[in-house]
Design an enzyme around this catalytic site. Structure first.
Site, PDB file in Angstrom:
ATOM      1  N   SER A   1       0.877  -1.162   0.075  1.00  0.00           N
ATOM      2  CA  SER A   1       0.081  -0.050  -0.133  1.00  0.00           C
ATOM      3  C   SER A   1       0.780   1.228  -0.045  1.00  0.00           C
ATOM      4  CB  SER A   1      -0.931  -0.005   1.136  1.00  0.00           C
ATOM      5  OG  SER A   1      -0.062  -0.046   2.156  1.00  0.00           O
TER       6      SER A   1
ATOM      7  N   HIS B   1      -0.942   5.636   6.864  1.00  0.00           N
ATOM      8  CA  HIS B   1      -0.350   5.815   5.516  1.00  0.00           C
ATOM      9  C   HIS B   1      -0.107   7.028   5.144  1.00  0.00           C
ATOM     10  CE1 HIS B   1      -2.380   1.749   5.075  1.00  0.00           C
ATOM     11  NE2 HIS B   1      -1.538   1.639   4.133  1.00  0.00           N
TER      12      HIS B   1
END
Length: 268
Positions: free
Chosen positions: A44, A250
């Site tokens: 990711s 993230h």
């Protein structure tokens, strides 16, 4: 990671250590890389979860037009570009589904992988919901996996990349520390934050060792993210996002363009 997984919590624990080319040497290296094909592999942090602007055709892989591979491709126009990184990817996932674009003409490969294997999703879940001692114990378990099992998994991936793209420059990019320590900050205790940062250093030391053994290049994003961790005044990382849990921990779009892209550009 797929949004249904919490494994994206993992990857943000990762750090890398590395080498980077600078100045004219970097420009020359990027020009050489652009002359051949570029393949972006990994999880990711390479697909761009957290950056938004996801490519609809990428489905649950959540590839973003603001991710560093997409940005590098737009700036350098390599002869071909395969954006294969996918949310939730482990080393096994990379082996099973991401290497098909590699060939003898591939000149550049990027990859971030290892965190989902190490189970840091569960580390973050544990640390968010449990006591300091339980959090630190779970980190110890993850570090044992990193020491004993992850190196062999990385070797298998790196060997496969070299076999399929023997002429490629391979850049293994790491992951930033989550937290700026010593700040007044809501959420996890300072003990948990410090231990999580330490776990990031630990896993990236293992990744660096294996990449170096394969003559790959490391891209270290700790410097570019310094001052932009969670608890800073200008974080390039999402904290827990209860409205979109998959984007938690993230990089934001700024983290991709300001944190990842310069490191990859220098190393490519």
């Amino acid at each position: 990671m797929r949004r249904s997984r919490l494994t994206g919590f993992v990857t943000s624990l990762l750090l890398a250590a590395g080498l980077g080319l600078t100045g004219a040497a970097s420009a020359q290296a990027s020009s050489t890389a652009a002359a051949g094909g570029y393949v972006a592999l990994g999880d990711s942090y390479s697909s761009g979860v957290g950056a938004g602007s996801y490519i609809s055709s990428s489905g649950s892989c959540n590839r973003s037009t603001k991710a560093y591979p997409y940005l590098w491709n737009a700036a350098h126009s390599p002869s071909s570009f395969a954006f294969n990184a996918c949310s939730g990817a482990t080393t096994d996932d990379v082996l099973a589904g991401q290497l098909g674009s590699l060939n003898s003409s591939t000149s550049l490969v990027s990859i971030t992988v290892g965190g989902n294997d190490a189970g840091f999703a569960d580390v973050m879940t544990t640390c968010v919901t449990s006591s300091d001692s339980t959090c630190l114990s779970r980190i110890d378990t993850a570090e044992a996996y990193v020491a004993n099992t992850l190196p062999g998994k990385l070797d298998t991936v790196y060997n496969a990349i070299s076999a399929k793209a023997p002429s490629a420059r391979v850049v293994v990019i790491g992951y930033p520390r989550f937290y700026l320590l010593g700040q007044s900050c809501l959420g996890l205790s300072e003990a948990k934050r410090s231990a999580i940062n330490g776990a990031a250093d630990y896993i990236d030391a293992a990744i660096k060792a294996r990449a170096t053994a394969h003559n790959f290049v490391f891209g270290d994003v700790r410097t570019t993210f310094s001052g932009h961790e969670i608890c800073s005044g200008n974080s390039w990382l999402h904290s827990v996002n209860w409205l979109n849990i998959g984007e938690s921990y993230h990089p934001t779009a700024s983290g991709q363009s300001g944190g990842y892209l310069p490191v990859f550009d220098n190393a490519a």
